[in-house]
Design a protein around this motif. Structure first.
Motif, short mmCIF file in Angstrom:
data_model
loop_
_atom_site.label_atom_id
_atom_site.label_comp_id
_atom_site.label_asym_id
_atom_site.label_seq_id
_atom_site.Cartn_x
_atom_site.Cartn_y
_atom_site.Cartn_z
N THR A 134 -61.66 4.75 -24.10
CA THR A 134 -61.50 3.69 -23.12
C THR A 134 -62.71 2.80 -22.95
O THR A 134 -62.62 1.73 -22.38
N GLY A 135 -63.85 3.25 -23.42
CA GLY A 135 -65.07 2.51 -23.18
C GLY A 135 -65.61 2.73 -21.77
O GLY A 135 -66.58 2.12 -21.36
N ALA A 136 -64.96 3.60 -21.02
CA ALA A 136 -65.37 3.86 -19.64
C ALA A 136 -66.54 4.84 -19.63
O ALA A 136 -66.74 5.60 -20.56
N SER A 137 -67.29 4.79 -18.59
CA SER A 137 -68.32 5.81 -18.38
C SER A 137 -67.90 6.62 -17.15
O SER A 137 -66.99 6.22 -16.43
N GLY A 138 -68.56 7.72 -16.93
CA GLY A 138 -68.23 8.56 -15.78
C GLY A 138 -68.42 7.86 -14.46
O GLY A 138 -67.92 8.31 -13.44
N HIS A 139 -69.10 6.74 -14.45
CA HIS A 139 -69.38 6.03 -13.20
C HIS A 139 -68.38 4.95 -12.88
O HIS A 139 -68.41 4.38 -11.79
N ASP A 140 -67.49 4.62 -13.79
CA ASP A 140 -66.55 3.53 -13.49
C ASP A 140 -65.09 3.91 -13.63
O ASP A 140 -64.24 3.07 -13.82
#
Length: 103
Positions: A4-10
């Motif tokens: 997803t390209g997501a990080s744990g913060h978003d």
């Protein structure tokens, strides 16, 4: 995260709603096709394709806080009871197909 390209913060917005992304695969099975097809007090809903059955499904994602989690757990209990008591689907109530933990 890699898909997803997501990080744990978003993963969630400021109010605890999950921010799904089109193309994301949830629970190694459900391909997100619409990142937001509904929202309520306790959760938001994404549209996905079940990659095993090729059917469209709605995935209700509970908000990230304890009170909302408890409400969602109660809703699961109710939907399971409704399903057990109307196996032939004569009442045409929404069907709970599966629950899973995600992120």
């Amino acid at each position: 995260i890699g898909q997803t390209g997501a990080s744990g913060h978003d993963w969630d917005d400021a109010e605890g709603y999950y921010k799904a992304k089109v193309g994301e695969v949830m629970a190694d099975r459900y391909l997100v096709t619409d990142a937001m097809c509904g929202m309520g007090v306790f959760s938001n809903v994404v549209k996905a394709t079940d990659q095993e059955t090729k059917k469209a499904v709605a995935i209700k994602v509970m908000r990230a806080n304890d009170m909302m989690r408890k409400a969602a757990e109660k809703e699961v209990e109710i939907l399971e009871k409704l399903g057990r008591n109307d196996r032939a689907n004569r009442k045409h109530c929404i069907r709970l197909l599966k629950t899973f933990m995600y992120r």
